[in-house]
Design a protein around this motif. Structure first.
Motif, short mmCIF file in Angstrom:
data_model
loop_
_atom_site.label_atom_id
_atom_site.label_comp_id
_atom_site.label_asym_id
_atom_site.label_seq_id
_atom_site.Cartn_x
_atom_site.Cartn_y
_atom_site.Cartn_z
N ILE A 50 0.82 -1.21 0.00
CA ILE A 50 0.00 0.00 0.00
C ILE A 50 0.86 1.26 0.00
N GLY A 51 1.82 1.31 0.90
CA GLY A 51 2.61 2.53 1.05
C GLY A 51 3.61 2.75 -0.07
N TRP A 52 4.11 1.63 -0.63
CA TRP A 52 5.17 1.75 -1.65
C TRP A 52 4.74 1.20 -3.00
N GLN A 53 3.52 0.74 -3.11
CA GLN A 53 2.93 0.17 -4.32
C GLN A 53 3.49 -1.19 -4.71
N ASN A 54 4.78 -1.41 -4.48
CA ASN A 54 5.36 -2.70 -4.83
C ASN A 54 6.69 -2.86 -4.10
N ARG A 55 7.20 -4.09 -4.11
CA ARG A 55 8.43 -4.40 -3.40
C ARG A 55 9.64 -3.69 -4.00
N GLU A 56 9.66 -3.56 -5.32
CA GLU A 56 10.79 -2.93 -5.98
C GLU A 56 10.93 -1.47 -5.56
N ASN A 57 9.82 -0.76 -5.49
CA ASN A 57 9.87 0.64 -5.08
C ASN A 57 10.33 0.77 -3.64
#
Length: 370
Positions: free
Chosen positions: A170-177
């Motif tokens: 939720i906070g970063w949209q995805n693991r990569e970000n």
């Protein structure tokens, strides 16, 4: 009138939002489009009133006496957030912060058309000043602190705690970000993550962090050690502003912040809504009961929570019973029985609460069944 800015025009609202941006990194993240958000203004070329929404909070800034804009904010709320069109679909709650107390009566008018009254709350914002301890000295035996990196995420796999997975999704949209722009540290106990301190948001040299500890591993100093390790990393990484938000009624979080070296930057008020009506009224009941000790008002709110919920949880029935017991109402026993039927099992608490003293000899008073 109210206008929604296109992302490329967010910068036009920067001056009006500058006061909030000083102590809310999410505001800067929205302005710089490094985190999802929406911005509404009264004048798209020269804004004087701004309503901004991040994945964490909503904000009102500028001129609070702009009647047309304020009416527009009400319309935007009803057409978007309150209707399910949200920046953060998983967030059960809308919080609104303002850049000056002059907004508070205006905000009450903006929200007056909603179906249930807002919840007033009080938070503290802290900023890190200087280290007060060596985290290695505070780490209890049997625990290891390490960075939440690619290898650890892969090793955890499906065992990754939902709170961490949700924060990243939720906070970063995805693991990569998250791995590229965020950071986090965890305490491991037998390879299980039991305490986590994550960056909620980062922009340039600014960040905000938050802590969470598994209940069975609390009161051991883990939160202090993991937070201190995270702050140590932040300083080495060049962050000059490290923010920490917490409720004024959360002594554990306040104590952790102060022990590590944070100082109070400001207290602030906010209004909040739970989008779920029963949960909203249950929270109002909790506030009336514990914070204000207004038991009649607590009963009123809790009864609405029960009436509007298809399957009220045990704690709502139990809190209603406690409030009614304070009022010496016999119906408190009925709510106690409903709490037990809904799954209440804390028999020790039931036997020790003083408000139930006059009820314990009643044959209808719930008793533990072996």
């Amino acid at each position: 009138m109210i206008h929604q800015l296109e992302p490329n025009d967010f910068v036009k609202a920067a001056d009006v939002l500058s006061g909030l941006a000083e102590w809310n990194v999410y505001v800067t993240a929205v302005l710089q489009q490094t985190s999802p958000g929406r911005i509404y203004v009264d004048n798209p070329e020269q804004p004087s009133s701004v309503f901004a929404i991040s994945i964490d909070c909503a904000y009102l800034a500028g001129n609070p006496h702009n009647d047309n804009f304020n009416a527009g904010v009400t319309q935007v709320l009803e057409a978007t957030l309150f209707a399910g069109d949200r920046v953060n679909p998983a967030d059960p709650e809308l919080c609104i912060c303002v850049d000056s107390p002059a907004w508070e009566p205006t905000l009450a008018d903006i929200l007056s058309h909603w179906r249930w009254p807002p919840i007033w709350g009080a938070n503290n914002h802290y900023t890190f000043a200087q280290p007060r301890l060596n985290w290695r000295d505070k780490l209890p035996a049997g625990y290891v602190i390490t960075q939440l990196n690619t290898a650890l995420l892969a090793m955890q796999g499906n065992q990754l705690p939902p709170t961490i997975a949700d924060s990243i999704r939720i906070g970063w949209q995805n693991r990569e970000n998250f791995l590229q722009n965020g950071f986090g540290f965890v305490a491991l106990h037998n390879d299980e993550i039991v305490c986590t301190c994550l960056a909620n948001v980062t922009v340039g040299e600014k960040c905000e962090i938050g802590i969470e500890t598994v209940p069975t591993h609390r009161r051991l100093g883990l939160a202090t050690a993991v937070t201190a390790a995270t702050v140590d990393y932040c300083q080495q990484a060049g962050f000059t502003h490290i923010g920490w938000h917490c409720g004024q009624d959360n002594p554990g979080s306040i104590g952790t912040a102060v022990n590590v070296g944070f100082v109070l930057e400001r207290p602030y008020n906010f209004y909040s809504f739970y989008y779920d009506e029963p949960r909203h009224y249950a929270e109002l009941g909790r506030i009336y009961f514990f914070d204000a000790q207004l038991y009649e008002e607590a009963v009123d709110m809790l009864e609405i929570a029960i009436e509007t919920d298809e399957a009220p949880p045990a704690y709502v029935y139990f809190l209603a019973a406690r409030a009614l017991a304070h009022l010496e109402e016999p119906v408190a026993l009925d709510y106690l029985q409903e709490a037990v039927a809904a799954g209440f099992k804390d028999w020790e608490l039931l036997q020790t609460l003083p408000e139930f003293a006059a009820y314990r000899d009643n044959p209808d008073f719930p008793k533990q069944v072996s």
